[in-house]
Design a protein around this motif. Sequence first.
Motif, PDB file in Angstrom:
ATOM      1  N   PHE A  92       2.285 -26.655 -77.772  1.00 23.32           N
ATOM      2  CA  PHE A  92       1.276 -27.645 -77.476  1.00 23.32           C
ATOM      3  C   PHE A  92       1.701 -29.011 -78.031  1.00 23.32           C
ATOM      4  CE2 PHE A  92      -2.675 -24.782 -77.263  1.00 23.32           C
ATOM      5  CZ  PHE A  92      -2.421 -24.421 -75.583  1.00 23.32           C
ATOM      6  N   ARG A  93       2.268 -29.009 -79.239  1.00 23.06           N
ATOM      7  CA  ARG A  93       2.683 -30.239 -79.894  1.00 23.06           C
ATOM      8  C   ARG A  93       3.739 -30.831 -79.131  1.00 23.06           C
ATOM      9  NH1 ARG A  93       2.460 -28.257 -86.142  1.00 23.06           N
ATOM     10  NH2 ARG A  93       0.142 -28.257 -86.154  1.00 23.06           N
ATOM     11  N   GLN A  94       4.622 -29.952 -78.568  1.00 21.20           N
ATOM     12  CA  GLN A  94       5.870 -30.584 -77.788  1.00 21.20           C
ATOM     13  C   GLN A  94       5.309 -31.287 -76.559  1.00 21.20           C
ATOM     14  OE1 GLN A  94       9.054 -30.637 -78.691  1.00 21.20           O
ATOM     15  NE2 GLN A  94       9.432 -31.852 -77.077  1.00 21.20           N
ATOM     16  N   ILE A  95       4.438 -30.528 -75.830  1.00 20.99           N
ATOM     17  CA  ILE A  95       3.353 -31.070 -74.767  1.00 20.99           C
ATOM     18  C   ILE A  95       3.320 -32.450 -74.971  1.00 20.99           C
ATOM     19  CG2 ILE A  95       1.863 -30.844 -73.235  1.00 20.99           C
ATOM     20  CD1 ILE A  95       2.635 -27.883 -73.166  1.00 20.99           C
ATOM     21  N   LEU A 122      -3.706 -23.822 -84.819  1.00 20.22           N
ATOM     22  CA  LEU A 122      -3.308 -24.532 -83.911  1.00 20.22           C
ATOM     23  C   LEU A 122      -3.424 -26.261 -84.121  1.00 20.22           C
ATOM     24  CD1 LEU A 122      -4.057 -23.098 -80.338  1.00 20.22           C
ATOM     25  CD2 LEU A 122      -2.104 -22.929 -81.586  1.00 20.22           C
ATOM     26  N   GLY A 123      -4.310 -26.455 -85.167  1.00 16.32           N
ATOM     27  CA  GLY A 123      -4.545 -27.890 -85.691  1.00 16.32           C
ATOM     28  C   GLY A 123      -5.838 -28.552 -84.792  1.00 16.32           C
ATOM     29  N   TRP A 145      -7.493 -30.753 -80.574  1.00 13.93           N
ATOM     30  CA  TRP A 145      -6.470 -31.644 -81.256  1.00 13.93           C
ATOM     31  C   TRP A 145      -6.308 -32.995 -80.851  1.00 13.93           C
ATOM     32  CZ3 TRP A 145      -2.153 -34.223 -79.363  1.00 13.93           C
ATOM     33  CH2 TRP A 145      -1.247 -34.384 -80.373  1.00 13.93           C
ATOM     34  N   THR A 146      -6.377 -33.955 -81.978  1.00 10.27           N
ATOM     35  CA  THR A 146      -5.894 -35.405 -81.638  1.00 10.27           C
ATOM     36  C   THR A 146      -4.803 -35.890 -82.212  1.00 10.27           C
ATOM     37  OG1 THR A 146      -7.363 -36.424 -83.187  1.00 10.27           O
ATOM     38  CG2 THR A 146      -8.183 -35.883 -81.082  1.00 10.27           C
ATOM     39  N   ARG A 150      -6.004 -34.980 -89.064  1.00 12.08           N
ATOM     40  CA  ARG A 150      -5.473 -34.797 -90.161  1.00 12.08           C
ATOM     41  C   ARG A 150      -4.384 -33.882 -90.117  1.00 12.08           C
ATOM     42  NH1 ARG A 150      -8.271 -32.540 -95.443  1.00 12.08           N
ATOM     43  NH2 ARG A 150      -9.375 -31.849 -93.714  1.00 12.08           N
ATOM     44  N   ASP A 151      -4.712 -32.552 -89.748  1.00 13.56           N
ATOM     45  CA  ASP A 151      -3.899 -31.479 -89.715  1.00 13.56           C
ATOM     46  C   ASP A 151      -2.516 -31.645 -89.146  1.00 13.56           C
ATOM     47  OD1 ASP A 151      -5.782 -29.968 -90.899  1.00 13.56           O
ATOM     48  OD2 ASP A 151      -6.479 -28.950 -88.903  1.00 13.56           O
TER      49      ASP A 151
END
Length: 156
Positions: A92-95, A122-123, A145-146, A150-151
């Motif tokens: 998800f972070r990579q996407i 997952l943040g 997630w945005t 903060r995470d």
Amino acid sequence: MRLIPFCEDHVVEILDAALDDEHHRPAPEFGAWVKALVVEDMAFTGLDDAGRVIGAGGVIPIWEGVGDAWFLGSARVTANRIAVARAMRGVFRQIARDHGLRRIQGAMRSDWPQLGRWARFLGMRHEGSMPRYGADGADYERWAWTDRSRDNSKER
């Protein structure tokens, strides 16, 4: 766990076998929009060492900068839950980075409390309840997630 690009056949394999929780089998309408889940570089399938599907997930773009997360897990998720959670968080972070997403949101059933713990890992942050949201009338929770979360600030 090995990640490969997602294709429709992977969902068929999951739906034809045992899910991670049979109580939460998708509504029959799910099959009608499986094609929409096939988004190049935004959908993946996790395989175990024997090449069997553990689960599939990804992000469907809604509009520029925003996507909707999805995941469907087989009964193999339980035995691989740490690897699945880490893979999901990383993908998800990579996407988000690769596609310039500032927000990834997801709807998770209210009667499945484990999903809240998973979303936090997952943040994601809880944004509210969505009564009668599901195709079957089930209640759901909105998590997101945005890039301002903060995470996630440690990633930048």
